[in-house]
Design a protein around this motif. Structure first.
Motif, PDB file in Angstrom:
ATOM      1  N   SER A 126     -30.891 -40.597  14.387  1.00  0.00           N
ATOM      2  CA  SER A 126     -30.906 -40.622  15.852  1.00  0.00           C
ATOM      3  C   SER A 126     -29.512 -40.717  16.457  1.00  0.00           C
ATOM      4  O   SER A 126     -29.346 -40.594  17.666  1.00  0.00           O
ATOM      5  N   VAL A 127     -28.500 -40.957  15.618  1.00  0.00           N
ATOM      6  CA  VAL A 127     -27.158 -41.207  16.174  1.00  0.00           C
ATOM      7  C   VAL A 127     -26.617 -39.965  16.895  1.00  0.00           C
ATOM      8  O   VAL A 127     -25.963 -40.076  17.931  1.00  0.00           O
ATOM      9  N   SER A 131     -25.702 -39.915  20.801  1.00  0.00           N
ATOM     10  CA  SER A 131     -24.305 -39.750  21.222  1.00  0.00           C
ATOM     11  C   SER A 131     -24.162 -38.680  22.305  1.00  0.00           C
ATOM     12  O   SER A 131     -23.214 -38.692  23.068  1.00  0.00           O
ATOM     13  N   PHE A 138     -20.106 -40.625  23.029  1.00  0.00           N
ATOM     14  CA  PHE A 138     -19.482 -40.380  21.734  1.00  0.00           C
ATOM     15  C   PHE A 138     -17.969 -40.376  21.879  1.00  0.00           C
ATOM     16  O   PHE A 138     -17.421 -39.675  22.738  1.00  0.00           O
ATOM     17  N   GLN A 158     -37.897 -38.872  14.900  1.00  0.00           N
ATOM     18  CA  GLN A 158     -39.211 -38.601  14.303  1.00  0.00           C
ATOM     19  C   GLN A 158     -40.261 -38.271  15.367  1.00  0.00           C
ATOM     20  O   GLN A 158     -41.382 -38.768  15.335  1.00  0.00           O
ATOM     21  N   VAL A 211     -31.680 -26.068  23.237  1.00  0.00           N
ATOM     22  CA  VAL A 211     -30.375 -26.350  22.635  1.00  0.00           C
ATOM     23  C   VAL A 211     -30.601 -27.235  21.415  1.00  0.00           C
ATOM     24  O   VAL A 211     -31.382 -28.185  21.478  1.00  0.00           O
ATOM     25  N   GLY A 213     -28.707 -29.222  17.800  1.00  0.00           N
ATOM     26  CA  GLY A 213     -27.443 -29.688  17.255  1.00  0.00           C
ATOM     27  C   GLY A 213     -27.638 -30.502  16.008  1.00  0.00           C
ATOM     28  O   GLY A 213     -28.750 -30.932  15.684  1.00  0.00           O
ATOM     29  N   GLY A 214     -26.545 -30.685  15.298  1.00  0.00           N
ATOM     30  CA  GLY A 214     -26.568 -31.455  14.062  1.00  0.00           C
ATOM     31  C   GLY A 214     -25.414 -31.016  13.183  1.00  0.00           C
ATOM     32  O   GLY A 214     -24.798 -29.980  13.449  1.00  0.00           O
ATOM     33  N   PHE A 231     -24.944 -26.679  18.511  1.00  0.00           N
ATOM     34  CA  PHE A 231     -23.700 -27.456  18.501  1.00  0.00           C
ATOM     35  C   PHE A 231     -23.604 -28.248  17.199  1.00  0.00           C
ATOM     36  O   PHE A 231     -24.599 -28.792  16.727  1.00  0.00           O
TER      37      PHE A 231
HETATM   38  C1  B12 Z   1     -26.710 -43.104   9.287  1.00  0.00           C
HETATM   39  C2  B12 Z   1     -27.362 -42.213   8.256  1.00  0.00           C
HETATM   40  C3  B12 Z   1     -28.699 -42.455   7.941  1.00  0.00           C
HETATM   41  C4  B12 Z   1     -29.517 -43.544   8.621  1.00  0.00           C
HETATM   42  C5  B12 Z   1     -29.988 -42.983   9.998  1.00  0.00           C
HETATM   43  C6  B12 Z   1     -30.105 -44.093  11.030  1.00  0.00           C
HETATM   44  C7  B12 Z   1     -30.250 -43.531  12.421  1.00  0.00           C
HETATM   45  N1  B12 Z   1     -30.885 -44.344  13.250  1.00  0.00           N
HETATM   46  O1  B12 Z   1     -29.810 -42.461  12.762  1.00  0.00           O
HETATM   47  C8  B12 Z   1     -30.682 -43.736   7.590  1.00  0.00           C
HETATM   48  C9  B12 Z   1     -30.278 -44.814   6.624  1.00  0.00           C
HETATM   49  C10 B12 Z   1     -32.035 -44.066   8.174  1.00  0.00           C
HETATM   50  C11 B12 Z   1     -30.657 -42.397   6.871  1.00  0.00           C
HETATM   51  C12 B12 Z   1     -31.732 -41.910   6.150  1.00  0.00           C
HETATM   52  C13 B12 Z   1     -31.692 -40.746   5.395  1.00  0.00           C
HETATM   53  N2  B12 Z   1     -30.634 -39.966   5.200  1.00  0.00           N
HETATM   54 CO1  B12 Z   1     -28.958 -40.178   6.146  1.00  0.00          CO
HETATM   55  N3  B12 Z   1     -27.181 -40.374   6.733  1.00  0.00           N
HETATM   56  C14 B12 Z   1     -26.639 -41.167   7.621  1.00  0.00           C
HETATM   57  C15 B12 Z   1     -25.138 -40.869   7.713  1.00  0.00           C
HETATM   58  C16 B12 Z   1     -24.404 -41.994   6.919  1.00  0.00           C
HETATM   59  C17 B12 Z   1     -24.524 -40.815   9.107  1.00  0.00           C
HETATM   60  C18 B12 Z   1     -25.216 -39.851  10.094  1.00  0.00           C
HETATM   61  C19 B12 Z   1     -24.678 -40.113  11.487  1.00  0.00           C
HETATM   62  O2  B12 Z   1     -25.155 -40.984  12.181  1.00  0.00           O
HETATM   63  N4  B12 Z   1     -23.594 -39.403  11.904  1.00  0.00           N
HETATM   64  C20 B12 Z   1     -22.902 -39.634  13.164  1.00  0.00           C
HETATM   65  C21 B12 Z   1     -23.339 -38.625  14.253  1.00  0.00           C
HETATM   66  C22 B12 Z   1     -22.622 -38.926  15.559  1.00  0.00           C
HETATM   67  O3  B12 Z   1     -22.955 -37.337  13.809  1.00  0.00           O
HETATM   68  P1  B12 Z   1     -23.942 -36.089  13.905  1.00  0.00           P
HETATM   69  O4  B12 Z   1     -25.309 -36.470  13.590  1.00  0.00           O
HETATM   70  O5  B12 Z   1     -23.325 -34.978  13.149  1.00  0.00           O
HETATM   71  O6  B12 Z   1     -23.916 -35.730  15.468  1.00  0.00           O
HETATM   72  C23 B12 Z   1     -22.891 -34.995  16.094  1.00  0.00           C
HETATM   73  C24 B12 Z   1     -23.061 -33.484  16.035  1.00  0.00           C
HETATM   74  O7  B12 Z   1     -23.705 -33.012  14.879  1.00  0.00           O
HETATM   75  C25 B12 Z   1     -23.780 -33.143  17.314  1.00  0.00           C
HETATM   76  N5  B12 Z   1     -25.215 -33.266  17.402  1.00  0.00           N
HETATM   77  C26 B12 Z   1     -26.104 -33.912  16.639  1.00  0.00           C
HETATM   78  N6  B12 Z   1     -27.336 -33.770  17.131  1.00  0.00           N
HETATM   79  C27 B12 Z   1     -27.249 -33.014  18.237  1.00  0.00           C
HETATM   80  C28 B12 Z   1     -28.220 -32.538  19.108  1.00  0.00           C
HETATM   81  C29 B12 Z   1     -27.843 -31.725  20.190  1.00  0.00           C
HETATM   82  C30 B12 Z   1     -28.882 -31.221  21.125  1.00  0.00           C
HETATM   83  C31 B12 Z   1     -26.468 -31.405  20.371  1.00  0.00           C
HETATM   84  C32 B12 Z   1     -26.079 -30.555  21.509  1.00  0.00           C
HETATM   85  C33 B12 Z   1     -25.503 -31.877  19.490  1.00  0.00           C
HETATM   86  C34 B12 Z   1     -25.889 -32.679  18.441  1.00  0.00           C
HETATM   87  O8  B12 Z   1     -23.231 -34.067  18.231  1.00  0.00           O
HETATM   88  C35 B12 Z   1     -22.962 -35.314  17.578  1.00  0.00           C
HETATM   89  C36 B12 Z   1     -21.664 -35.849  18.149  1.00  0.00           C
HETATM   90  O9  B12 Z   1     -20.616 -34.976  17.902  1.00  0.00           O
HETATM   91  C37 B12 Z   1     -25.028 -39.467   7.006  1.00  0.00           C
HETATM   92  C38 B12 Z   1     -23.750 -39.229   6.187  1.00  0.00           C
HETATM   93  C39 B12 Z   1     -22.576 -38.950   7.054  1.00  0.00           C
HETATM   94  N7  B12 Z   1     -21.522 -39.695   6.835  1.00  0.00           N
HETATM   95  O10 B12 Z   1     -22.648 -38.078   7.930  1.00  0.00           O
HETATM   96  C40 B12 Z   1     -26.251 -39.488   6.087  1.00  0.00           C
HETATM   97  C41 B12 Z   1     -26.973 -38.171   5.806  1.00  0.00           C
HETATM   98  C42 B12 Z   1     -27.088 -37.395   7.096  1.00  0.00           C
HETATM   99  N8  B12 Z   1     -28.286 -38.605   5.357  1.00  0.00           N
HETATM  100  C43 B12 Z   1     -28.783 -37.858   4.419  1.00  0.00           C
HETATM  101  C44 B12 Z   1     -30.021 -38.067   3.772  1.00  0.00           C
HETATM  102  C45 B12 Z   1     -30.341 -37.159   2.609  1.00  0.00           C
HETATM  103  C46 B12 Z   1     -30.895 -39.054   4.199  1.00  0.00           C
HETATM  104  C47 B12 Z   1     -32.241 -39.372   3.583  1.00  0.00           C
HETATM  105  C48 B12 Z   1     -33.110 -38.168   3.211  1.00  0.00           C
HETATM  106  C49 B12 Z   1     -31.972 -40.274   2.359  1.00  0.00           C
HETATM  107  C50 B12 Z   1     -33.225 -40.620   1.561  1.00  0.00           C
HETATM  108  N9  B12 Z   1     -33.340 -39.986   0.399  1.00  0.00           N
HETATM  109  O11 B12 Z   1     -34.003 -41.386   1.998  1.00  0.00           O
HETATM  110  C51 B12 Z   1     -32.891 -40.228   4.678  1.00  0.00           C
HETATM  111  C52 B12 Z   1     -33.701 -39.322   5.624  1.00  0.00           C
HETATM  112  C53 B12 Z   1     -34.676 -40.094   6.389  1.00  0.00           C
HETATM  113  C54 B12 Z   1     -35.392 -39.167   7.331  1.00  0.00           C
HETATM  114  N10 B12 Z   1     -36.703 -39.154   7.241  1.00  0.00           N
HETATM  115  O12 B12 Z   1     -34.783 -38.486   8.135  1.00  0.00           O
HETATM  116  C55 B12 Z   1     -27.849 -36.728   4.059  1.00  0.00           C
HETATM  117  C56 B12 Z   1     -28.331 -35.383   4.636  1.00  0.00           C
HETATM  118  C57 B12 Z   1     -28.112 -34.254   3.658  1.00  0.00           C
HETATM  119  C58 B12 Z   1     -28.755 -33.002   4.169  1.00  0.00           C
HETATM  120  N11 B12 Z   1     -27.915 -32.065   4.554  1.00  0.00           N
HETATM  121  O13 B12 Z   1     -29.932 -32.877   4.242  1.00  0.00           O
HETATM  122  C59 B12 Z   1     -26.487 -37.266   4.601  1.00  0.00           C
HETATM  123  C60 B12 Z   1     -25.491 -36.161   5.016  1.00  0.00           C
HETATM  124  C61 B12 Z   1     -25.887 -38.156   3.494  1.00  0.00           C
HETATM  125  C62 B12 Z   1     -25.512 -37.364   2.250  1.00  0.00           C
HETATM  126  N12 B12 Z   1     -24.252 -37.033   2.090  1.00  0.00           N
HETATM  127  O14 B12 Z   1     -26.333 -37.062   1.436  1.00  0.00           O
HETATM  128  N13 B12 Z   1     -29.462 -41.797   7.002  1.00  0.00           N
END
Ligand code: B12
Length: 263
Positions: A126-127, A131, A138, A158, A211, A213-214, A231
């Motif tokens: 959800s982060v 954000s 963010f 979810q 739209v 993102g991820g 995005f």
């Molecule tokens: C925190 C985290 C979790 C937390 C989530 C808590 C929460 N409330 O969000 C918990 C512990 C629950 C979790 C669980 C899992 N996770 Co996780 N998690 C992470 C972690 C460490 C950070 C993600 C994060 O918050 N990033 C920070 C945000 C700000 O970045 P972002 O999402 O990219 O968002 C930015 C952009 O992408 C964009 N954006 C994102 N969304 C949107 C939407 C729109 C509309 C727009 C315009 C832009 C936009 O804007 C944001 C700001 O710039 C990453 C690893 C990493 N360091 O990235 C793994 C990661 C994402 N997780 C991963 C995995 C595999 C899982 C699990 C499957 C693990 C498991 N086997 O159980 C489970 C999945 C559970 C599920 N059913 O979804 C993998 C995903 C791999 C893949 N490509 O599929 C990662 C990459 C870790 C890894 N290296 O393996 N996870």
């Protein structure tokens, strides 16, 4: 780096390491080979002979677990890209700050923009969506909730596509924002295309901006899946707000100079 930054020519852009045009890149990867001379040679051969980089140098090698070694290398890339020839991504969107977006919406639309967002399907991350939408935003930039001319609804994670869509109709959303992080086995593709299909089945595709993102989403992928924009990492809320505001303004009221001349 010198105190006066040199500007690179955009028709031949190379990675920057120590000085302009040196092509230096840093790589990190794990090889399924025991830590030792063989693993080191394999890493160098991979980078030099298969990846096409020159002068590879191992700066870090660490055993992870029996049978696996983690590497960090520097190497030199000889290639360049011509930015002018890239099929411009989202060229139409002008970069805007929060204040500029608000002023633009006030002037061009004269009504608040309603957006609704969620992380859909089984995706619990959800982060990303927080954000973009939540007040805190963010990296020091507010989310859309803080904008005077946006009404933001964040349903969290979810969320089934059907529930997101029902709520979107309920609040008369202009745009649906979907976040997808887990890409294992193409899960994100299914979640994203299902939403597009549901919107189309309701006959509402023209009325809604879609739209997504991820971290693994690109604008190109989003468009292939039927979204209006995608995005990725490093997106700021004002990037998204600027896109939505400008796209809605273009659809609702084309700019004056694009309108038909008065008779
Ligand atoms: C925190 C985290 C979790 C937390 C989530 C808590 C929460 N409330 O969000 C918990 C512990 C629950 C979790 C669980 C899992 N996770 Co996780 N998690 C992470 C972690 C460490 C950070 C993600 C994060 O918050 N990033 C920070 C945000 C700000 O970045 P972002 O999402 O990219 O968002 C930015 C952009 O992408 C964009 N954006 C994102 N969304 C949107 C939407 C729109 C509309 C727009 C315009 C832009 C936009 O804007 C944001 C700001 O710039 C990453 C690893 C990493 N360091 O990235 C793994 C990661 C994402 N997780 C991963 C995995 C595999 C899982 C699990 C499957 C693990 C498991 N086997 O159980 C489970 C999945 C559970 C599920 N059913 O979804 C993998 C995903 C791999 C893949 N490509 O599929 C990662 C990459 C870790 C890894 N290296 O393996 N996870």
């Amino acid at each position: 780096m010198s105190s006066v930054a040199q500007r690179a020519s955009l028709d031949a852009v190379r990675p920057y390491g120590d000085h302009l045009d040196d092509g230096l890149v840093q790589l990190s990867f794990t090889l399924p080979v025991d830590h030792g001379p063989l693993a080191r040679e394999a890493a160098l051969a991979l980078v030099r002979d298969k990846m096409g980089l020159i002068k590879p140098e191992i700066v870090h090698a660490k055993p992870l677990t029996p049978g696996y070694t983690y590497f960090v290398l520097f190497a030199q890339c000889q290639h360049a890209v011509d930015c002018d020839r890239l099929a411009a991504v989202r060229t139409a969107t002008r970069a805007m700050s929060e204040e500029e977006v608000d002023a633009f919406v006030a002037e061009r639309l004269g009504r608040p923009i309603v957006v609704i967002g969620a992380s859909t399907g089984t995706d619990t991350h959800s982060v990303g969506i927080d954000s973009i939408l939540n007040l805190k935003g963010f990296d020091g930039r507010h989310g859309l909730e803080a904008y005077h001319w946006f009404r933001a609804h964040n349903l969290g994670s979810q969320v089934p596509n059907t529930a997101l869509l029902a709520k979107a109709f309920d609040v008369e959303a202009d745009a649906i924002l979907v976040s997808q992080t887990v890409t294992q086995q193409g899960l994100h593709l299914h979640n994203l295309t299902e939403l597009v299909e549901l919107v189309e089945a309701e006959g509402k595709r023209r009325d809604l901006l879609l739209v997504c993102g991820g971290p693994r989403i690109t604008d190109e992928l989003a468009k292939e899946l039927g979204f209006d924009a995608g995005f990725s990492k490093g997106t700021y809320p004002n990037d998204v707000a600027a896109f939505i505001a400008q796209e809605l303004a273009a659809r609702e009221r084309p700019p004056v100079d694009a309108a038909a001349p008065e008779l």
